[in-house]
Design a protein around this motif. Structure first.
Motif, PDB file in Angstrom:
ATOM      1  N   TYR A 159       0.844  -1.199   0.000  1.00  0.00           N
ATOM      2  CA  TYR A 159       0.000   0.000   0.000  1.00  0.00           C
ATOM      3  C   TYR A 159       0.873   1.241   0.000  1.00  0.00           C
ATOM      4  N   MET A 160       0.233   2.378  -0.339  1.00  0.00           N
ATOM      5  CA  MET A 160       0.950   3.656  -0.299  1.00  0.00           C
ATOM      6  C   MET A 160       0.711   4.286   1.063  1.00  0.00           C
ATOM      7  N   SER A 161       1.760   4.773   1.709  1.00  0.00           N
ATOM      8  CA  SER A 161       1.617   5.388   3.017  1.00  0.00           C
ATOM      9  C   SER A 161       1.196   6.843   2.861  1.00  0.00           C
ATOM     10  N   SER A 162       0.251   7.268   3.710  1.00  0.00           N
ATOM     11  CA  SER A 162      -0.138   8.683   3.691  1.00  0.00           C
ATOM     12  C   SER A 162       0.747   9.498   4.634  1.00  0.00           C
TER      13      SER A 162
ATOM     14  N   ALA B 171      19.233  12.810  -0.401  1.00  0.00           N
ATOM     15  CA  ALA B 171      20.537  13.351  -0.798  1.00  0.00           C
ATOM     16  C   ALA B 171      21.161  12.491  -1.905  1.00  0.00           C
ATOM     17  N   ALA B 172      20.838  11.197  -1.917  1.00  0.00           N
ATOM     18  CA  ALA B 172      21.372  10.315  -2.965  1.00  0.00           C
ATOM     19  C   ALA B 172      20.531  10.365  -4.234  1.00  0.00           C
ATOM     20  N   GLY B 173      19.463  11.181  -4.234  1.00  0.00           N
ATOM     21  CA  GLY B 173      18.686  11.397  -5.456  1.00  0.00           C
ATOM     22  C   GLY B 173      17.364  10.662  -5.538  1.00  0.00           C
ATOM     23  N   ALA B 174      17.026   9.843  -4.534  1.00  0.00           N
ATOM     24  CA  ALA B 174      15.791   9.048  -4.611  1.00  0.00           C
ATOM     25  C   ALA B 174      14.556   9.955  -4.626  1.00  0.00           C
ATOM     26  N   VAL B 175      13.489   9.476  -5.282  1.00  0.00           N
ATOM     27  CA  VAL B 175      12.214  10.210  -5.299  1.00  0.00           C
ATOM     28  C   VAL B 175      11.145   9.486  -4.483  1.00  0.00           C
ATOM     29  N   GLY B 176      11.479   8.275  -4.052  1.00  0.00           N
ATOM     30  CA  GLY B 176      10.497   7.521  -3.285  1.00  0.00           C
ATOM     31  C   GLY B 176      11.177   6.406  -2.528  1.00  0.00           C
ATOM     32  N   SER B 177      10.373   5.687  -1.743  1.00  0.00           N
ATOM     33  CA  SER B 177      10.925   4.580  -0.967  1.00  0.00           C
ATOM     34  C   SER B 177       9.918   3.451  -0.897  1.00  0.00           C
ATOM     35  N   ALA B 178      10.421   2.257  -0.665  1.00  0.00           N
ATOM     36  CA  ALA B 178       9.548   1.097  -0.449  1.00  0.00           C
ATOM     37  C   ALA B 178      10.137   0.290   0.693  1.00  0.00           C
ATOM     38  N   ALA B 179       9.324   0.024   1.712  1.00  0.00           N
ATOM     39  CA  ALA B 179       9.803  -0.648   2.922  1.00  0.00           C
ATOM     40  C   ALA B 179       9.463  -2.129   2.888  1.00  0.00           C
ATOM     41  N   LEU B 180      10.484  -2.947   3.137  1.00  0.00           N
ATOM     42  CA  LEU B 180      10.314  -4.396   3.285  1.00  0.00           C
ATOM     43  C   LEU B 180      10.457  -4.708   4.758  1.00  0.00           C
ATOM     44  N   SER B 181       9.644  -5.638   5.283  1.00  0.00           N
ATOM     45  CA  SER B 181       9.779  -5.885   6.717  1.00  0.00           C
ATOM     46  C   SER B 181      10.170  -7.322   7.014  1.00  0.00           C
ATOM     47  N   VAL B 182      10.908  -7.447   8.123  1.00  0.00           N
ATOM     48  CA  VAL B 182      11.242  -8.781   8.628  1.00  0.00           C
ATOM     49  C   VAL B 182      10.424  -9.007   9.900  1.00  0.00           C
ATOM     50  N   ALA B 183      10.038 -10.242  10.124  1.00  0.00           N
ATOM     51  CA  ALA B 183       9.107 -10.545  11.219  1.00  0.00           C
ATOM     52  C   ALA B 183       9.597 -10.019  12.560  1.00  0.00           C
TER      53      ALA B 183
ATOM     54  N   ALA C 195       5.806   6.646  -0.792  1.00  0.00           N
ATOM     55  CA  ALA C 195       6.358   5.695   0.195  1.00  0.00           C
ATOM     56  C   ALA C 195       5.455   4.469   0.182  1.00  0.00           C
ATOM     57  N   ILE C 196       6.047   3.348  -0.177  1.00  0.00           N
ATOM     58  CA  ILE C 196       5.275   2.112  -0.319  1.00  0.00           C
ATOM     59  C   ILE C 196       5.654   1.178   0.831  1.00  0.00           C
ATOM     60  N   THR C 197       4.664   0.479   1.357  1.00  0.00           N
ATOM     61  CA  THR C 197       4.931  -0.566   2.346  1.00  0.00           C
ATOM     62  C   THR C 197       4.576  -1.897   1.696  1.00  0.00           C
ATOM     63  N   ILE C 198       5.503  -2.840   1.749  1.00  0.00           N
ATOM     64  CA  ILE C 198       5.327  -4.115   1.052  1.00  0.00           C
ATOM     65  C   ILE C 198       5.008  -5.228   2.043  1.00  0.00           C
ATOM     66  N   ASN C 199       4.032  -6.041   1.711  1.00  0.00           N
ATOM     67  CA  ASN C 199       3.663  -7.208   2.513  1.00  0.00           C
ATOM     68  C   ASN C 199       4.791  -8.242   2.437  1.00  0.00           C
ATOM     69  N   ARG C 200       5.235  -8.675   3.623  1.00  0.00           N
ATOM     70  CA  ARG C 200       6.315  -9.665   3.708  1.00  0.00           C
ATOM     71  C   ARG C 200       6.025 -10.905   2.856  1.00  0.00           C
ATOM     72  N   ASP C 201       4.761 -11.333   2.828  1.00  0.00           N
ATOM     73  CA  ASP C 201       4.395 -12.549   2.084  1.00  0.00           C
ATOM     74  C   ASP C 201       4.542 -12.386   0.571  1.00  0.00           C
ATOM     75  N   TYR C 202       4.635 -11.151   0.097  1.00  0.00           N
ATOM     76  CA  TYR C 202       4.735 -10.919  -1.349  1.00  0.00           C
ATOM     77  C   TYR C 202       6.063 -10.256  -1.729  1.00  0.00           C
TER      78      TYR C 202
END
Ligand SMILES: [Zn+2]
Length: 536
Positions: free
Chosen positions: A118-121, A190-202, A237-244
């Motif tokens: 999902y996209m984070s608000s 600072a490194a030039g990114a325009v977005g982020s996506a978070a992967l999580s560990v249990a 900013a995207i949050t990714i489901n660990r299962d996917y």
């Protein structure tokens, strides 16, 4: 956990209001914790509707707290009374008109919002974004520890995909700080990114996917005062489901399984471009929202030292109501954080009626917007509604009195001279101070003390302690899994009330000792956090 019938709860509350009034008048903290619990019962009652910042329920809670401060003999420290108004804008992503696609070799695959990602608000998303993804390990830059996950990477115009935790072996507080949203984005931007996506560990998740994904539907809030937006340029900013998570690594020469295994074993993680891009469309809706902090003052007695302020803080807001949850839609937030506010009120009553007042001024701050990103405390720490210099913050958030009190955990204790007063109070109370048993949960940056730390003010936060491998540790873990940010954090859960009362004693005494110590609290020379000090 079934909810109690509503009518009964209201009847109970009216009764408890009466008890609370009687106890406050006697100005004693009873050992059985009944007075503490009476505040919890009022604040976490269904009638407070989960105290969402800006809601009528939150406002009712604020008025209750202001009344109790007044009864404790404290002076108003807000603007024209006990309340300090705080202005927000809320932001909601209208998911029906938004979309997220994974594009690989020109083929777009739709991601279902709330299922795969999902996209984070929490960042204000740009209307459209299309950008390639790069895996950046933890996405951290910590020069003091010669760590630079972004070295040699081209992130210009890219989405940085990172593991939402830290590498093992770093001191807890520093690791937590560098993982804050502001710090991580500073490096990625600072490194030039325009977005982020978070992967999580249990091991680093505080709630599972179901609860996190459901929480995404609640609007985010932003302070309207200038100078508080630390996410400029963060277009998505995207949050990714660990299962996917594995699908993002297809064709990259690496796998998600390999990354999580390396993290678990404490091995260095590779960084590399992924073979996919994200194509996103976001429709947002914003609205102005008003809320408030409740601020009360116990004037210090020493003509010189009373210009220095020791803040005791606890957030009063929680998550409100989710009508989609038919059985129990109300997030009562009994532990999170009616418990902490109740402790604040108990300590206010105790210090307000003590025969001798402390030398420094003590300010009691029940703050709004913690659940939206520590916003009420951040506003107060930067725009205090009281005269003087804030020299310390002692914060209570979910101090978790769910088993016997034998020890305490003090987050940040190794960082400042607050340790002296806190240590003395713990000794007097016969309590051991234990190290943070769960540094990977990043609790040091996850509550209001962090707003004060970032304003240069020595701070600490307090919890019930437990030993590794103990039954208490298991209880705490079960509580997090079952009740944290769930409607079952309500009044029907088992609580150790006498333990909570002793905890209030310990903390009230610590505050008194800090307010009386000859020297102003200061960060230790070697503390990482000393850098945020602002000389006044
Ligand atoms: Zn919370």
């Amino acid at each position: 956990m079934a909810t109690q019938p509503r009518l009964n709860k209201y009847a109970v509350v009216t009764f408890l209001f009466a008890i609370a009034a009687t106890k406050a008048a006697s100005n004693k903290i009873p050992d059985d914790g009944a007075s503490w619990w009476s505040h919890v019962a009022t604040l976490a009652d269904d009638g407070m509707e989960g105290r969402n910042a800006g809601s009528p329920g939150h406002h009712r809670a604020a008025k209750y707290i202001a009344d109790k401060f007044k009864q404790a003999g404290l002076k108003p420290g807000g603007v024209g009374g006990y309340l300090q108004p705080v202005a927000f804008n809320s932001l909601r992503i209208v998911e029906e008109e938004s979309s997220l696609e994974l594009v690989r070799d020109g083929v777009a695959t739709k991601l279902t919002l709330g299922k795969e990602a999902y996209m984070s608000s929490r960042v204000r998303p740009a209307p459209t974004v299309e950008a390639p993804m790069v895996f950046v390990a933890y996405g951290l830059q910590i020069p003091e520890f010669k760590r630079d996950d972004l070295a040699g990477l081209d992130l210009k115009g890219k989405i940085a995909v990172y593991l939402s935790t830290g590498p093992p072996g770093l001191p807890g507080a520093i690791s937590a700080h560098s993982q804050s949203a502001a710090e991580r984005w500073k490096s990625l931007k600072a490194a030039g990114a325009v977005g982020s996506a978070a992967l999580s560990v249990a091991s680093a998740e505080s709630v599972g996917w179901a609860r996190a994904s459901q929480a995404r539907l609640q609007p985010s809030m932003y302070l309207t005062a200038p100078g508080f937006n630390d996410q400029v340029g963060h277009n998505i900013a995207i949050t990714i489901n660990r299962d996917y998570s594995e699908i993002f690594f297809d064709g990259s020469g690496h796998t998600w399984a390999e990354i999580t295994a390396a993290h678990r074993d404490g091995k260095p993680l590779p960084t590399f471009p992924l073979t996919c891009s994200i194509r996103a469309k976001a429709k947002t809706e914003t609205k102005p929202v008003k809320s408030e902090n409740v601020i009360a003052v116990l004037q210090g007695t020493d003509p010189r030292l009373r210009k220095e302020i020791v803040v005791l803080s606890a957030h009063m807001d929680h998550l409100g109501v989710n009508p989609a949850l038919k059985d129990d839609p109300i997030f009562n937030g009994a532990m999170d954080n009616a418990s902490g506010v109740a402790a604040l009120l108990e300590i206010a009553s105790r210090l307000g009626s003590a025969p001798s007042r402390p030398k420094r001024t003590v300010v009691f701050a029940a703050v709004t917007g913690e659940e939206k990103g520590l916003l009420g405390s951040r506003y107060f720490a930067n725009h205090p509604s009281v005269k003087g210099t804030i020299v310390a913050d002692l914060n209570m958030d979910m101090f978790m009195p769910i088993h016997k009190l034998e020890s305490v955990v003090v987050l940040g204790i190794e960082e400042s001279t607050l340790a002296d007063a806190i240590g003395q109070s713990a000794r007097e109370a016969g309590l051991k101070i234990l190290p943070d048993p769960a540094p990977q949960q990043r609790r040091f940056i996850r509550s209001d003390q962090y707003s004060f730390i970032m304003a240069g003010i020595p701070s600490a936060a307090f919890k019930f302690g437990y030993e590794k491998g103990s039954p208490e540790e298991k209880l705490q873990a079960e509580w997090l899994a079952k009740r944290y940010h769930a409607p079952s954090d309500d009044l029907s859960q088992p609580v150790d009330k006498p333990g909570a009362a002793r905890f209030c004693d310990f903390l009230g005494r610590a505050a008194e000792l800090v307010a009386n110590q000859p020297e102003r609290p200061r960060w230790r020379e070697e503390s990482f956090f000393k850098r945020f000090e602002r000389r006044k």
